[in-house]
Design a protein around this motif. Structure first.
Motif, PDB file in Angstrom:
ATOM      1  N   ASP A   1      40.847  45.081  30.681  1.00 45.95           N
ATOM      2  CA  ASP A   1      42.083  45.854  30.823  1.00 45.95           C
ATOM      3  C   ASP A   1      42.220  46.272  32.281  1.00 45.95           C
ATOM      4  O   ASP A   1      41.356  46.982  32.804  1.00 45.95           O
ATOM      5  N   SER A   2      43.300  45.852  32.943  1.00 51.35           N
ATOM      6  CA  SER A   2      43.427  46.127  34.371  1.00 51.35           C
ATOM      7  C   SER A   2      44.892  46.238  34.772  1.00 51.35           C
ATOM      8  O   SER A   2      45.794  45.785  34.072  1.00 51.35           O
ATOM      9  N   LEU A   3      45.105  46.842  35.934  1.00 54.90           N
ATOM     10  CA  LEU A   3      46.441  47.076  36.477  1.00 54.90           C
ATOM     11  C   LEU A   3      46.544  46.357  37.814  1.00 54.90           C
ATOM     12  O   LEU A   3      45.659  46.488  38.667  1.00 54.90           O
ATOM     13  N   TRP A   4      47.645  45.604  38.016  1.00 53.91           N
ATOM     14  CA  TRP A   4      47.780  44.760  39.195  1.00 53.91           C
ATOM     15  C   TRP A   4      49.150  44.921  39.837  1.00 53.91           C
ATOM     16  O   TRP A   4      50.142  45.182  39.158  1.00 53.91           O
ATOM     17  N   ARG A   5      49.158  44.732  41.148  1.00 47.94           N
ATOM     18  CA  ARG A   5      50.413  44.626  41.900  1.00 47.94           C
ATOM     19  C   ARG A   5      50.562  43.173  42.340  1.00 47.94           C
ATOM     20  O   ARG A   5      49.627  42.592  42.897  1.00 47.94           O
ATOM     21  N   ILE A   6      51.723  42.596  42.087  1.00 51.04           N
ATOM     22  CA  ILE A   6      51.951  41.196  42.406  1.00 51.04           C
ATOM     23  C   ILE A   6      53.270  41.056  43.151  1.00 51.04           C
ATOM     24  O   ILE A   6      54.313  41.537  42.703  1.00 51.04           O
ATOM     25  N   VAL A   7      53.210  40.431  44.314  1.00 54.42           N
ATOM     26  CA  VAL A   7      54.389  40.195  45.144  1.00 54.42           C
ATOM     27  C   VAL A   7      54.674  38.699  45.128  1.00 54.42           C
ATOM     28  O   VAL A   7      53.788  37.887  45.415  1.00 54.42           O
TER      29      VAL A   7
ATOM     30  N   LEU B   1      52.942  35.642  46.612  1.00 55.97           N
ATOM     31  CA  LEU B   1      52.594  35.892  48.006  1.00 55.97           C
ATOM     32  C   LEU B   1      51.337  36.750  48.131  1.00 55.97           C
ATOM     33  O   LEU B   1      50.551  36.572  49.058  1.00 55.97           O
ATOM     34  N   ASP B   2      51.165  37.686  47.215  1.00 56.77           N
ATOM     35  CA  ASP B   2      50.016  38.588  47.309  1.00 56.77           C
ATOM     36  C   ASP B   2      49.727  39.177  45.935  1.00 56.77           C
ATOM     37  O   ASP B   2      50.646  39.432  45.145  1.00 56.77           O
ATOM     38  N   VAL B   3      48.446  39.373  45.633  1.00 57.24           N
ATOM     39  CA  VAL B   3      48.006  40.017  44.392  1.00 57.24           C
ATOM     40  C   VAL B   3      46.984  41.081  44.767  1.00 57.24           C
ATOM     41  O   VAL B   3      46.042  40.811  45.511  1.00 57.24           O
ATOM     42  N   GLN B   4      47.177  42.285  44.250  1.00 60.93           N
ATOM     43  CA  GLN B   4      46.285  43.405  44.579  1.00 60.93           C
ATOM     44  C   GLN B   4      45.855  44.098  43.294  1.00 60.93           C
ATOM     45  O   GLN B   4      46.686  44.481  42.465  1.00 60.93           O
TER      46      GLN B   4
ATOM     47  N   ASP C   1      58.354  42.732  43.767  1.00 60.41           N
ATOM     48  CA  ASP C   1      57.144  43.517  43.991  1.00 60.41           C
ATOM     49  C   ASP C   1      56.862  44.258  42.683  1.00 60.41           C
ATOM     50  O   ASP C   1      57.351  45.362  42.458  1.00 60.41           O
ATOM     51  N   ASN C   2      56.080  43.633  41.805  1.00 60.03           N
ATOM     52  CA  ASN C   2      55.918  44.137  40.451  1.00 60.03           C
ATOM     53  C   ASN C   2      54.539  44.744  40.222  1.00 60.03           C
ATOM     54  O   ASN C   2      53.576  44.425  40.917  1.00 60.03           O
ATOM     55  N   VAL C   3      54.459  45.588  39.222  1.00 63.86           N
ATOM     56  CA  VAL C   3      53.195  46.120  38.727  1.00 63.86           C
ATOM     57  C   VAL C   3      53.061  45.664  37.280  1.00 63.86           C
ATOM     58  O   VAL C   3      53.967  45.872  36.463  1.00 63.86           O
ATOM     59  N   LEU C   4      51.932  45.037  36.965  1.00 63.55           N
ATOM     60  CA  LEU C   4      51.716  44.494  35.634  1.00 63.55           C
ATOM     61  C   LEU C   4      50.377  44.972  35.071  1.00 63.55           C
ATOM     62  O   LEU C   4      49.402  45.110  35.809  1.00 63.55           O
ATOM     63  N   HIS C   5      50.372  45.208  33.784  1.00 61.00           N
ATOM     64  CA  HIS C   5      49.153  45.548  33.053  1.00 61.00           C
ATOM     65  C   HIS C   5      48.642  44.268  32.400  1.00 61.00           C
ATOM     66  O   HIS C   5      49.406  43.554  31.744  1.00 61.00           O
ATOM     67  N   VAL C   6      47.372  43.968  32.583  1.00 55.88           N
ATOM     68  CA  VAL C   6      46.765  42.766  32.008  1.00 55.88           C
ATOM     69  C   VAL C   6      45.745  43.199  30.970  1.00 55.88           C
ATOM     70  O   VAL C   6      44.831  43.971  31.262  1.00 55.88           O
TER      71      VAL C   6
END
Length: 282
Positions: A64-70, A52-55, A79-84
């Motif tokens: 190397d980045s940090l993301w919030r994904i709904v 639904l949404d990626v921030q 509503d997760n937080v993932l490290h890429v």
């Protein structure tokens, strides 16, 4: 192990985790574009309809980045937080471009030492020095999610010849807690994996974002290094082209301001202006 439309599939279910490893050869798309499509995490919305949404929360470093994904899954809203993390491992034994997405280690904010569950209902938490937003009301935040992608260039065809079109093998490994009863059935999981590969292949073939991201993403410098590395290792016929050569004006114009043509050099207007009859006779 099973196969379906060229898909290799392995499945294991324990009392705590669901583990899946699958791979498939993609033809007609080069490995660099696949790598970019996985590293640029917000592009997942193009091939995962559950999102639904990626921030973007933080660019920790190059690759190397940090993301919030709904996302909306069958049983709940997540509503997760993932490290890429993305690296060039072409010279390693793996011989591939490597991308991993995983739930980061969460600590209590303000440099507290005790780890928290990350549920957001007691204390704010942080990862990579960033205080994370609490999960949305009515949603859950996963404590375990690990996905690893290996993009392995395919330099030779079936008979040892250089392929006429670019190709790569994409291997995907997933580890998570089983989230629904259907996960216990290998047939269900195989169908889900096969659908992911098909959507990802369609995205790579049709997306106009990949060449643009190769040039202007925060990871652009890394992508150029990877492109040069691939070109060094590939046969001449299989070397990836420069991204600018793959970016036609139609796709480029989508990213330009609507009045971009108004900012031309005055001399250009003069050279292109129609000549009057007097000029032609004079």
């Amino acid at each position: 192990q099973t196969a379906n439309h060229g898909l290799d599939f392995r499945f294991r279910l324990t009392s705590r985790t669901l583990e899946v490893v699958s791979s498939k050869v993609f033809e007609g798309v080069d490995a660099l574009h696949a790598f970019i499509g996985l590293c640029e995490f917000d592009l997942q919305r193009k091939y995962d309809k559950q999102i639904l949404d990626v921030q973007a929360l933080e660019q920790v470093g190059t690759g190397d980045s940090l993301w919030r994904i709904v996302k909306q899954v069958a049983v709940a809203k997540e509503d997760n937080v993932l490290h890429v993390s993305c690296i060039d491992a072409l010279d390693e034994p793996l011989g591939a471009l490597w991308v991993s997405t995983y739930t980061p280690v969460l600590l209590a904010a303000r440099n507290r030492n005790e780890a928290t569950s990350g549920s957001g209902d007691r204390h704010p938490v942080e990862a990579c020095g960033v205080t994370l937003p609490a999960p949305q009301d009515g949603s859950v935040r996963l404590e375990l999610w690990k996905t690893v992608y290996a993009v392995t260039p395919v330099w030779r065809g079936k008979h040892g010849t250089t392929p006429h079109t670019p190709a790569f093998r994409l291997t995907c490994g997933l580890c998570r807690h089983p989230s629904q009863a259907a996960c216990v059935f290998p047939v269900f999981m195989r169908r889900e994996v096969d659908a992911f590969f098909q959507r990802f292949q369609t995205f790579l073939r049709d997306s106009g974002d990949l060449s643009w991201r190769a040039l202007f993403s925060p990871n652009a410098e890394m992508y150029e290094c990877v492109r040069k590395h691939l070109a060094e290792k590939a046969p001449p016929a299989a070397a990836p082209p420069m991204p600018l050569k793959l970016l036609p004006l139609l796709e480029l114009s989508v990213h330009l301001p609507h009045d971009w043509a108004d900012f031309c050099e005055p001399c250009l207007h003069t050279e292109l202006a129609p000549r009057s009859n007097h000029d032609e006779l004079g």
